[in-house]
Design an enzyme around this catalytic site. Structure first.
Site, short mmCIF file in Angstrom:
data_model
loop_
_atom_site.label_atom_id
_atom_site.label_comp_id
_atom_site.label_asym_id
_atom_site.label_seq_id
_atom_site.Cartn_x
_atom_site.Cartn_y
_atom_site.Cartn_z
N ASN A 5 3.35 87.66 46.65
CA ASN A 5 3.00 88.44 47.85
C ASN A 5 4.19 89.26 48.33
O ASN A 5 4.02 90.36 48.84
CB ASN A 5 2.50 87.52 48.98
N MET A 29 7.15 77.58 52.81
CA MET A 29 6.62 76.22 52.93
C MET A 29 7.30 75.36 54.01
O MET A 29 7.28 74.15 53.95
CB MET A 29 6.71 75.49 51.58
N LYS A 30 7.92 76.00 54.97
CA LYS A 30 8.51 75.27 56.09
C LYS A 30 7.82 75.69 57.37
O LYS A 30 7.39 76.83 57.51
CB LYS A 30 10.01 75.57 56.19
N LEU A 57 8.00 76.66 61.14
CA LEU A 57 8.98 77.16 62.10
C LEU A 57 8.83 76.45 63.44
O LEU A 57 7.73 76.12 63.85
CB LEU A 57 8.79 78.68 62.28
N HIS A 98 -2.82 83.20 54.73
CA HIS A 98 -3.25 81.84 54.39
C HIS A 98 -4.46 81.90 53.46
O HIS A 98 -5.40 82.67 53.71
CB HIS A 98 -3.60 81.07 55.67
#
Length: 194
Positions: free
Chosen positions: A22, A95-96, A98, A114
């Site tokens: 992406n 993948m974290k 915030l 998503h």
């Protein structure tokens, strides 16, 4: 040489954790004349993220943060975003999660893509869950990021029909094609209102 005076592009950072497909798509989009963004920074929590190669390829600044100490990492990220005059953040497979404080600093200026039709299937393993529940449709959603996981205001969605023999892998490929179209469109849509 006189620079053409066109509309000024919005300085943007893209956050990634993995392959960066992406990200690559957003870079290509940013290079178009009609694009409202320019990508000035690539942020990752993963030193081995394959997507980081696009930073070198397209000569974009990159920063990798060790997320063991989230608070410290976010402090450093915010400092780097400020020094690079970043106005928009695009999450692309980051993948974290915030923190609320981080999101508050960029309220209304963080986008995420998503791979499901939100509010269905927030979080991980979206394709597997959609198939398991015998959904007729899945898809992808671009939304604003708020402090609740995958719950921010929806900007655009694209519906994709599941086939009888769908696997998580085939569904992922099918949806990804639409993500590449949807994300730039959502960015253009929201930047009219920024």
């Amino acid at each position: 040489m006189v620079k053409s005076i066109g509309p000024k592009k919005i300085r943007t950072a893209v956050f990634i954790s993995g392959t960066g497909s992406n990200l690559k798509n957003l870079i290509k989009f940013s290079l178009k004349k009609v694009s409202p963004i320019e990508i000035n920074l690539i942020v990752s929590n993963n030193l081995k993220a394959k997507g980081l190669k696009f930073a070198k390829m397209y000569k974009i600044k990159k920063k990798v943060y060790n997320y063991d100490k989230k608070k410290d990492s976010e402090k450093k990220i915010l400092k780097d975003l400020k020094s690079n005059d970043i106005k928009l953040i695009c999450l692309a497979g980051f993948m974290k999660i915030l923190s609320k404080d981080f999101i508050r600093r960029f309220k209304g200026k963080i986008l995420n893509i998503h791979p499901s039709l939100l509010p269905k299937y927030k979080g991980l393993n979206t394709h597997h869950r959609a198939i398991q529940n015998k959904e007729k449709y899945s898809g992808c959603t671009v939304h604003l990021v708020n402090s609740k996981l995958d719950s921010g205001k929806i900007i655009l969605q694209k519906k994709v029909k599941l086939s009888k023999k769908e696997t998580p892998s085939s569904l992922q490929k099918k949806i990804l094609k639409h993500e590449y179209i949807l994300y730039p469109r959502a960015i253009s849509k929201i930047l009219v209102n920024l």
